[in-house]
Write an enzyme that holds these catalytic residues in place. Structure first.
Site, PDB file in Angstrom:
ATOM      1  N   GLU A 163       0.841  -1.284  -0.087  1.00  0.00           N
ATOM      2  CA  GLU A 163      -0.059  -0.053  -0.035  1.00  0.00           C
ATOM      3  C   GLU A 163       1.011   1.393  -0.057  1.00  0.00           C
ATOM      4  O   GLU A 163       1.867   1.386   0.850  1.00  0.00           O
ATOM      5  CB  GLU A 163      -0.910  -0.099   1.166  1.00  0.00           C
ATOM      6  CG  GLU A 163      -1.771  -1.288   1.177  1.00  0.00           C
ATOM      7  CD  GLU A 163      -2.234  -1.483   2.465  1.00  0.00           C
ATOM      8  OE1 GLU A 163      -2.311  -0.975   3.455  1.00  0.00           O
ATOM      9  OE2 GLU A 163      -2.954  -2.579   2.685  1.00  0.00           O
TER      10      GLU A 163
ATOM     11  N   GLU B  76      -5.079  -6.600   1.893  1.00  0.00           N
ATOM     12  CA  GLU B  76      -3.863  -7.529   2.439  1.00  0.00           C
ATOM     13  C   GLU B  76      -4.101  -9.267   1.943  1.00  0.00           C
ATOM     14  O   GLU B  76      -2.933  -9.712   1.537  1.00  0.00           O
ATOM     15  CB  GLU B  76      -3.648  -7.391   3.809  1.00  0.00           C
ATOM     16  CG  GLU B  76      -2.984  -6.119   4.107  1.00  0.00           C
ATOM     17  CD  GLU B  76      -4.039  -4.894   4.406  1.00  0.00           C
ATOM     18  OE1 GLU B  76      -3.475  -3.827   4.853  1.00  0.00           O
ATOM     19  OE2 GLU B  76      -5.304  -5.211   4.313  1.00  0.00           O
TER      20      GLU B  76
ATOM     21  N   ASP C 137       1.042  -5.830  12.459  1.00  0.00           N
ATOM     22  CA  ASP C 137      -0.362  -6.493  13.008  1.00  0.00           C
ATOM     23  C   ASP C 137      -1.226  -7.065  11.525  1.00  0.00           C
ATOM     24  O   ASP C 137      -2.076  -7.825  11.532  1.00  0.00           O
ATOM     25  CB  ASP C 137      -1.227  -5.546  13.712  1.00  0.00           C
ATOM     26  CG  ASP C 137      -0.769  -5.140  14.875  1.00  0.00           C
ATOM     27  OD1 ASP C 137      -1.084  -5.704  16.124  1.00  0.00           O
ATOM     28  OD2 ASP C 137       0.293  -4.432  14.990  1.00  0.00           O
TER      29      ASP C 137
ATOM     30  N   HIS D 266      -1.548  -1.878  15.934  1.00  0.00           N
ATOM     31  CA  HIS D 266      -0.753  -1.772  14.851  1.00  0.00           C
ATOM     32  C   HIS D 266       0.632  -1.901  15.566  1.00  0.00           C
ATOM     33  O   HIS D 266       1.741  -1.589  14.891  1.00  0.00           O
ATOM     34  CB  HIS D 266      -0.574  -0.145  14.622  1.00  0.00           C
ATOM     35  CG  HIS D 266      -1.686   0.268  13.640  1.00  0.00           C
ATOM     36  ND1 HIS D 266      -3.218   0.058  14.065  1.00  0.00           N
ATOM     37  CD2 HIS D 266      -1.936   0.536  12.346  1.00  0.00           C
ATOM     38  CE1 HIS D 266      -3.813   0.569  12.824  1.00  0.00           C
ATOM     39  NE2 HIS D 266      -3.027   0.979  11.886  1.00  0.00           N
TER      40      HIS D 266
END
Length: 733
Positions: free
Chosen positions: A425, A456, A481, A525
């Site tokens: 990304e 993902e 994560d 995260h």
């Protein structure tokens, strides 16, 4: 106020067949079509026969009744087409295997060579389904995981929709190399609701991939009907939403499917875009048993009888003979040739009759081979030059930060090998991605550095397929994560494919994960992924603690023929150290490094905790070996170096910044105590953060993770437990 309809730019169409279409079918194409339909039928009948006698270990998802869909599609496509499929794939795979054997003159009743090759491939496929060593992949795949790359069978998949993004990867690799092969991916109506399906279709449309999505709608996901599963039961709306043209066809009519597939191939080649075929089919039996679905009450016997009356083989024979395309005698001869091949296959793996039928013991794989092909044999590293900082002269080095090392290493690899492609990304935006990990690599943007949408599971699966097709993808996950979002493709697929297919496939990809640490990103995260990835022995885990190690370990990861996780702690981004200007060196998988030396304690650590450990022992005067593990996969840990240190010190601490629950250290502690118990003076100590994941609050975040205070407290406790005196140095010296 006025509302106006929004027209869809993408078309949906329904194909119907008339007598002119049957009259236009050539005898050559008709014989190919007939052979594949009856091969799927006879093969599945034999599987059910063996299953009733308890000889099929595990599920046998019957496709009886659905043969026109697979056969019609496969017969219409070039023989070099790549395919993958789902758990219900016997009919697809046997059709693909037989279709790939001959280009022209496809008539097993007339050509002995085709008969012989058909017999042999049928035998090997049946052995595979029964779990026998002579199977295509040594019996490991069984019924749901079938692979024969030489025939274009790239690997079927037991995870519903799991093969779709992988098919996109095969298509991506083919397009990137300028090839013209198509990929067809088969799946059922149950998969149409999976997020993975939509991510795969989205990526195929976005990247204009040469992929045919073929949905066999048999009306039921196990026992749940389409009407129970979806408000909008027109499944063509799903590809339409992603900009993929579709055609809806009667999947019980082999010619209709053949014509629909011809349309799809032409669309893919002329528009450069993927296509979607929706074929309405019917499975005669329950999910994975030789019992009709009506016995379980989710459909009626009358419904089953109505669909059985539309049997594809009988219908095909009627149409071909009515139009004089192929005679009944010729069809009977084809049926006989196919049946002989199927019976030959069954006879080759069974002995006895009736209830006494069994599989000879000599056909099973040896139990000692159970762990074979978990990972590469590492022959790809033959001739590799390994290096440590001491191997380079000062004038050959230049200062480089950890963050600078990331694009420098990837860029050097991309310049050498066009198969090295980065997916992620924002990686080709903002002059270098979200943190600068692709800074200076703009010449590769759009070709080898590919922006992805937030998909993902989709783009990780695409990378798996591209790797299986010979590319060397790098995946950037913006935060660590996010691997949980892509767990199926990373663990069930990438981490198992080599072993599952008995070494006939490999997945040489690199996954880069940013680990934020004390940066305030909160509990969703900030997870250290090491412990989860270490559960899957097909993965290697590399943990660089400085720029020198990053370059050497990343070079190794990009050379490895297995999936490799490279962890990138954000706390190290600005740290600098000397790095060889050439960037041309490797640090082997499984080689740790002693970065400080002492005689009382052994400190095992990695990543961002290496420097704090070294600073602490220097500041306090503790006499300790500090070992930077660098390789964290359970089978890759450098127990030779650890053993040397343990025999010297007798006291070990495993030091991690992460939380207790996410800690990898428990594996290390267990193994060290098993290997070196006689040399330990006390139990192995673990230093981790608390149980709770780090939150955004600065104070609570620091409390959740381990730091120098926790390390020092643990070392003091170890010294006291062994009645050793702490060095007489001021803690603030």
């Amino acid at each position: 106020m006025k509302y106006t309809p929004i027209e869809m730019a993408t078309g949906m169409r329904r194909l119907t067949v008339d007598d002119d279409d049957w009259a236009g079918l050539s005898t050559k194409d008709a014989k190919r079509l007939a052979t594949l339909v009856i091969a799927a039928r006879r093969f599945e009948e034999k599987i059910l026969f063996l299953d009733k006698r308890g000889l099929v270990h595990g599920p046998a998802h019957s496709s009886l009744g659905q043969e026109a869909g697979a056969a019609g599609c496969i017969a219409a496509l070039p023989i070099d087409t790549m395919m993958n499929g789902s758990h219900r794939a016997h009919h697809q795979v046997i059709a693909k295997a037989i279709n790939a054997l001959y280009t022209d003159n496809f008539d097993p009743s007339a050509y002995a060579r085709l008969r012989d090759e058909m017999r042999e491939e049928t035998r090997l496929m049946l052995h595979e389904i029964l779990g026998l060593k002579a199977g295509w992949t040594g019996g490991r795949g069984g019924s749901m995981h079938l692979r024969r790359e030489s025939l274009g069978v790239m690997g079927t998949n037991a995870i519903v929709a799991g093969g779709l993004p992988i098919a996109c990867g095969h298509g991506f690799a083919e397009k990137a190399r300028g090839g013209d092969r198509l990929t067809v991916s088969f799946f059922g109506d149950g998969a149409i609701h999976q997020g993975t399906t939509h991510e795969a279709m989205h990526l195929a449309a976005l990247y204009r991939l040469p992929v045919l999505f073929f949905c066999e709608n048999n009306g039921y996901a196990v026992s749940t009907s389409v009407e129970q599963s979806a408000y909008e039961t027109n499944l063509n709306t799903r590809p339409c939403a992603h900009g993929i043209e579709s055609v809806h066809v009667d999947g019980m009519d082999p010619l209709a499917v053949w014509l629909a597939t011809r349309w799809a191939e032409d669309h893919i080649r002329t528009s450069g875009r993927p296509a979607f075929v929706l074929a309405d089919v019917y499975r005669y039996y329950h999910q994975s048993s030789p019992i009709p679905g009506s016995a379980f009450g989710y459909r009626t016997k009358e419904e089953e009888d109505a669909w059985r009356a539309r049997s594809p083989w009988e219908y095909l024979c009627d149409r071909l003979t009515a139009h004089g395309t192929v005679s009944q005698q010729e069809l009977d001869v084809i049926d006989a040739a196919v049946s002989e091949a199927v019976n030959y296959a069954a006879d080759s793996c069974t002995e006895g009759k009736g209830s006494a039928m069994r599989i000879p013991k000599t056909l099973w794989p040896a139990p000692a081979t159970v762990d074979d092909h978990l990972v590469s044999d590492m022959s790809e590293f033959s001739g590799m030059t390994a290096a440590e900082p001491a191997d380079f002269a000062p004038h050959d080095m230049r200062e480089m930060s950890f963050l600078e090392a990331i694009p420098a290493t990837m860029g050097a690899a991309m310049a050498k090998d066009q198969n090295v492609v980065l997916f992620g990304e924002d990686v080709a935006n903002m002059g270098g991605g979200t943190v600068g990990a692709t800074r200076g690599l703009s010449r590769f943007f759009g070709t080898q550095i590919i922006n992805t949408p937030i998909t993902e599971n989709g783009f990780c699966g695409l990378a798996v397929g591209a790797a299986m097709s010979g590319m060397r993808p790098i995946i950037e996950l913006m935060y660590s994560d996010f691997f949980l979002v892509a767990a199926d493709q990373l663990f069930n697929q990438a981490g198992k494919i080599r072993h599952l297919f008995n070494g006939t496939a490999q997945v040489p990809l690199v996954l880069r994960c940013r680990l934020p640490g004390l940066e305030g990103y909160g509990s969703q995260h900030s997870m250290d992924p090491t412990s989860v990835f270490s559960l899957f022995p097909g993965w290697h885990i590399l943990a660089p603690s400085n720029a020198f190690d990053y370059v050497g370990l990343m070079n190794t990861a990009l050379r490895c023929n297995d999936p490799v996780l490279v962890i990138e702690p954000q706390a190290l981004h600005t740290r600098k150290c000397p790095v060889p200007a050439s960037l041309d060196y490797h640090i082997p998988i499984g080689r740790a490094r002693r970065v400080a030396e002492g005689g009382d304690l052994t400190l095992l650590t990695s990543l961002g905790m290496v420097e704090p450990c070294v600073d602490l022992v220097r500041r306090t005067g503790f006499s300790a070996d500090v070992i930077d593990l660098r390789s964290l996969s359970q089978r890759d840990v450098d127990y030779d170096l650890i053993g040397q240190s343990v025999r010297k010190t007798g006291r070990v601490a495993v030091i991690e910044q992460t939380t207790r629950g996410a800690s990898f250290g428990a594996f290390l502690v267990d193994e060290i105590q098993r290997r070196f118990f006689d040399h330990l003076d006390q139990p192995v100590k673990r230093v981790t953060g608390g149980w709770a994941p780090p939150t955004v609050s600065r104070v609570l975040e620091r409390a959740a993770l381990a730091g120098e205070d926790e390390i020092e407290a643990a070392l003091n406790e170890m010294m006291r437990d062994s009645a050793l005196r702490r060095p007489n140095l001021s803690a603030t010296a």
